[in-house]
Design a protein around this motif. Structure first.
Motif, PDB file in Angstrom:
ATOM      1  N   GLY A 140       8.108  13.655 -21.497  1.00  0.00           N
ATOM      2  CA  GLY A 140       7.468  15.007 -21.069  1.00  0.00           C
ATOM      3  C   GLY A 140       5.836  14.116 -20.076  1.00  0.00           C
ATOM      4  N   CYS A 141       5.321  15.401 -20.055  1.00  0.00           N
ATOM      5  CA  CYS A 141       3.586  15.666 -18.685  1.00  0.00           C
ATOM      6  C   CYS A 141       2.702  16.066 -19.711  1.00  0.00           C
ATOM      7  CB  CYS A 141       4.323  16.420 -17.800  1.00  0.00           C
ATOM      8  SG  CYS A 141       2.759  16.177 -16.683  1.00  0.00           S
ATOM      9  N   SER A 142       1.864  14.635 -20.471  1.00  0.00           N
ATOM     10  CA  SER A 142       0.409  14.691 -20.700  1.00  0.00           C
ATOM     11  C   SER A 142      -0.455  15.755 -19.925  1.00  0.00           C
ATOM     12  CB  SER A 142      -0.163  13.925 -21.570  1.00  0.00           C
ATOM     13  OG  SER A 142       0.886  13.586 -22.841  1.00  0.00           O
ATOM     14  N   ALA A 143      -0.282  15.310 -18.775  1.00  0.00           N
ATOM     15  CA  ALA A 143      -1.041  15.826 -17.840  1.00  0.00           C
ATOM     16  C   ALA A 143      -1.276  17.580 -17.591  1.00  0.00           C
ATOM     17  CB  ALA A 143      -1.301  15.285 -16.546  1.00  0.00           C
ATOM     18  N   ILE A 144      -0.310  17.980 -17.803  1.00  0.00           N
ATOM     19  CA  ILE A 144      -0.067  19.036 -17.719  1.00  0.00           C
ATOM     20  C   ILE A 144       0.043  19.941 -19.043  1.00  0.00           C
ATOM     21  CG2 ILE A 144       1.653  21.623 -16.980  1.00  0.00           C
ATOM     22  CD1 ILE A 144       3.727  19.732 -16.241  1.00  0.00           C
TER      23      ILE A 144
ATOM     24  N   ASN B 124       0.790  -1.208  -0.745  1.00  0.00           N
ATOM     25  CA  ASN B 124       0.194   0.249  -0.078  1.00  0.00           C
ATOM     26  C   ASN B 124       0.942   0.898  -0.071  1.00  0.00           C
ATOM     27  OD1 ASN B 124      -1.759   2.234   1.149  1.00  0.00           O
ATOM     28  ND2 ASN B 124      -3.070   0.839   1.055  1.00  0.00           N
ATOM     29  N   LEU B 125       2.183   1.081   1.013  1.00  0.00           N
ATOM     30  CA  LEU B 125       2.978   2.559   0.890  1.00  0.00           C
ATOM     31  C   LEU B 125       3.487   2.724  -0.590  1.00  0.00           C
ATOM     32  CD1 LEU B 125       4.831   1.294   4.069  1.00  0.00           C
ATOM     33  CD2 LEU B 125       3.353   3.940   3.536  1.00  0.00           C
ATOM     34  N   LEU B 126       3.573   1.927  -0.985  1.00  0.00           N
ATOM     35  CA  LEU B 126       4.300   1.927  -2.409  1.00  0.00           C
ATOM     36  C   LEU B 126       3.500   2.050  -4.286  1.00  0.00           C
ATOM     37  CD1 LEU B 126       7.665  -0.689  -1.834  1.00  0.00           C
ATOM     38  CD2 LEU B 126       7.303   2.200  -2.062  1.00  0.00           C
ATOM     39  N   GLN B 127       2.054   1.852  -3.377  1.00  0.00           N
ATOM     40  CA  GLN B 127       1.534   1.884  -5.109  1.00  0.00           C
ATOM     41  C   GLN B 127       2.105   3.371  -5.919  1.00  0.00           C
ATOM     42  OE1 GLN B 127      -3.226   2.543  -4.163  1.00  0.00           O
ATOM     43  NE2 GLN B 127      -2.603   2.095  -2.000  1.00  0.00           N
ATOM     44  N   ARG B 128       1.657   3.427  -7.268  1.00  0.00           N
ATOM     45  CA  ARG B 128       1.825   4.027  -7.835  1.00  0.00           C
ATOM     46  C   ARG B 128       0.357   5.127  -8.625  1.00  0.00           C
ATOM     47  NH1 ARG B 128       6.339   2.752 -11.958  1.00  0.00           N
ATOM     48  NH2 ARG B 128       6.686   4.782 -11.818  1.00  0.00           N
ATOM     49  N   THR B 129       0.718   6.446  -8.755  1.00  0.00           N
ATOM     50  CA  THR B 129      -0.212   7.219  -9.151  1.00  0.00           C
ATOM     51  C   THR B 129      -1.390   6.120  -9.608  1.00  0.00           C
ATOM     52  OG1 THR B 129      -0.868   9.245  -9.831  1.00  0.00           O
ATOM     53  CG2 THR B 129       1.101   8.006 -11.416  1.00  0.00           C
ATOM     54  N   ARG B 130      -2.708   7.150  -9.952  1.00  0.00           N
ATOM     55  CA  ARG B 130      -3.421   6.595 -10.788  1.00  0.00           C
ATOM     56  C   ARG B 130      -3.387   7.419 -11.792  1.00  0.00           C
ATOM     57  NH1 ARG B 130      -2.431   2.489  -6.738  1.00  0.00           N
ATOM     58  NH2 ARG B 130      -4.472   0.906  -7.522  1.00  0.00           N
ATOM     59  N   CYS B 131      -2.716   8.330 -12.601  1.00  0.00           N
ATOM     60  CA  CYS B 131      -2.652   9.268 -13.378  1.00  0.00           C
ATOM     61  C   CYS B 131      -3.139   8.819 -14.415  1.00  0.00           C
ATOM     62  CB  CYS B 131      -1.481   9.960 -13.432  1.00  0.00           C
ATOM     63  SG  CYS B 131      -1.555  11.449 -14.733  1.00  0.00           S
ATOM     64  N   TYR B 132      -3.653   9.210 -14.995  1.00  0.00           N
ATOM     65  CA  TYR B 132      -4.382   8.507 -16.872  1.00  0.00           C
ATOM     66  C   TYR B 132      -3.245   8.392 -17.456  1.00  0.00           C
ATOM     67  CZ  TYR B 132      -8.733  10.598 -14.649  1.00  0.00           C
ATOM     68  OH  TYR B 132      -9.899  10.977 -13.546  1.00  0.00           O
ATOM     69  N   TYR B 133      -2.401  10.011 -17.494  1.00  0.00           N
ATOM     70  CA  TYR B 133      -1.174   9.081 -18.909  1.00  0.00           C
ATOM     71  C   TYR B 133      -0.537   8.810 -18.172  1.00  0.00           C
ATOM     72  CZ  TYR B 133      -4.308  13.435 -20.378  1.00  0.00           C
ATOM     73  OH  TYR B 133      -5.238  14.539 -20.330  1.00  0.00           O
ATOM     74  N   PHE B 134      -0.574   8.153 -16.930  1.00  0.00           N
ATOM     75  CA  PHE B 134       0.831   7.529 -16.627  1.00  0.00           C
ATOM     76  C   PHE B 134       0.576   5.739 -16.844  1.00  0.00           C
ATOM     77  CE2 PHE B 134       1.962   4.258 -13.204  1.00  0.00           C
ATOM     78  CZ  PHE B 134       3.491   4.286 -13.269  1.00  0.00           C
TER      79      PHE B 134
ATOM     80  N   ALA C  50       1.239  14.109 -10.734  1.00  0.00           N
ATOM     81  CA  ALA C  50       0.376  13.189 -10.111  1.00  0.00           C
ATOM     82  C   ALA C  50       0.306  13.376  -8.809  1.00  0.00           C
ATOM     83  CB  ALA C  50       1.585  11.770 -10.518  1.00  0.00           C
ATOM     84  N   THR C  51       0.017  12.340  -8.302  1.00  0.00           N
ATOM     85  CA  THR C  51      -0.951  12.610  -6.941  1.00  0.00           C
ATOM     86  C   THR C  51      -0.226  10.849  -6.315  1.00  0.00           C
ATOM     87  OG1 THR C  51      -3.253  12.180  -7.102  1.00  0.00           O
ATOM     88  CG2 THR C  51      -2.511  13.680  -6.991  1.00  0.00           C
ATOM     89  N   HIS C  52      -0.036  10.539  -5.358  1.00  0.00           N
ATOM     90  CA  HIS C  52       0.484   9.745  -4.505  1.00  0.00           C
ATOM     91  C   HIS C  52      -1.475   9.229  -3.998  1.00  0.00           C
ATOM     92  CE1 HIS C  52       0.779   6.229  -1.220  1.00  0.00           C
ATOM     93  NE2 HIS C  52       1.864   6.287  -2.061  1.00  0.00           N
TER      94      HIS C  52
END
Length: 329
Positions: A136-140, A111-121, A158-160
């Motif tokens: 690059g970062c498509s989220a921006i 749980n501590l090591l979950q990766r982001t749920r950013c759509y672009y990731f 991204a968020t945790h």
């Protein structure tokens, strides 16, 4: 699917040695890693299964604190009577995350090591510095409704995603690790995660093969009022837009101590020492809470579709402080 080898070591030391090799990953519950492998976001050459190691106990220490094995399932930890009695904020945070079936499988360390749920990731056709450094970062400038407004950089917003980690941050947990050579580390959770900067793919301070074995919680705070408040798009099975984990004590009508951690706002579980110091010793009222919200959100930056998070975070913090302190509106 990319082929990989599967190994099941007998000891934590052997697991750490085997996973120190390039292309190897630990797997325990697999609730995040397997999804990433199916989408080709992560393509390990070797999976080292640690799920049968003896790391699934919750133990009381002599100082009154708890030592939690990294393989304790989220559901077991949430229901442990020592957690519900002394660390209610942690139990609430765990129960606010995922579904019952996933909590039965997901582990404390994972749980501590979950990766982001950013759509672009998750979308391998999009640019993502976290998935492919330098791309690059498509989220921006893209659809970033669930993403960060604090601690961001030009390389990543991204968020945790963890609820549990937010509560652990408010409780000042310590993460105990083991390396392949037998060395152990005790890492305060406040030093464990990294902000994105120009290396958003480096999310924490673990070295290759370093295994989380336990999480230590300090003794319960006597007389503390605890809260976990999570605002999300639907009532269940959704990640936080904004969450607050609070541990507050009162004395003579004033705030004696305050620990507040925030989810959904940053690359890591966010905590602001200036905000907490601002509250301590003060009689609770909305003027104080407004000032605390201003401190929290100083420097916050929206990116279009997540602009709403800034006023939302203010309202959630104020509502949480009212509840924690018993302040009347």
């Amino acid at each position: 699917m990319k082929t990989f080898t599967y190994e099941r070591p007998e000891t934590p030391e052997a697991a750490a040695r085997e996973t120190a090799q390039p292309g190897a990953r630990f797997i325990a519950g697999g609730t995040n890693l397997l999804d990433l492998m199916k989408l080709q976001v992560e393509t390990p050459d070797r999976l080292v299964d640690i799920s049968r190691l003896d790391l699934a106990k919750v133990e009381q220490r002599a100082d009154g604190g708890l030592t939690i094995g990294a393989l304790v399932p989220n559901s077991d930890l949430a229901a442990d009577p020592r957690v519900t009695a002394g660390y209610e904020v942690l139990s609430r945070a765990l129960l606010a995350g995922a579904s019952g079936q996933l909590r039965n499988k997901a582990t404390t360390g994972g749980n501590l090591l979950q990766r982001t749920r950013c759509y672009y990731f998750y979308d391998t056709a999009s640019a993502c510095n976290k998935r492919e450094p330098g791309s690059g970062c498509s989220a921006i400038g893209g659809f970033n409704r669930i993403l960060a407004v604090l601690g961001t950089s030009d390389h990543c917003i991204a968020t945790h995603p963890s609820d549990m980690a937010v509560a652990m941050r408010a409780l000042d947990a310590t993460i105990v690790t083991l390396k392949g050579d037998g060395d152990k580390r005790r890492i305060p959770i406040g030093d464990f995660y990294r902000l994105p900067g120009d290396t958003p793919h480096i999310e924490h301070v673990l070295e290759a093969g370093e295994l989380i074995t336990h999480i230590e919680l300090p003794p319960p705070v006597e007389g503390a009022r605890m809260l976990y408040r999570k605002v999300r798009d639907r009532a269940s099975y959704a990640f936080a837009l904004v969450s607050v984990a609070g541990v507050v004590t009162m004395a003579d009508g004033k705030i004696a101590s305050a620990a507040l951690a925030f989810g959904g706002l940053a690359h890591l579980p966010w905590r602001n020492a200036e905000l907490e110091a601002q509250l301590v010793g003060q009689a609770p009222d909305d003027a104080l809470f407004d000032a605390a919200a201003a401190t929290l959100l100083d420097g916050a930056k929206g990116h279009g579709s997540n602009d709403f998070k800034i006023p939302l975070a203010r309202r959630v913090l104020i509502a949480s402080l009212r509840e924690l302190t018993g302040a009347t509106v």
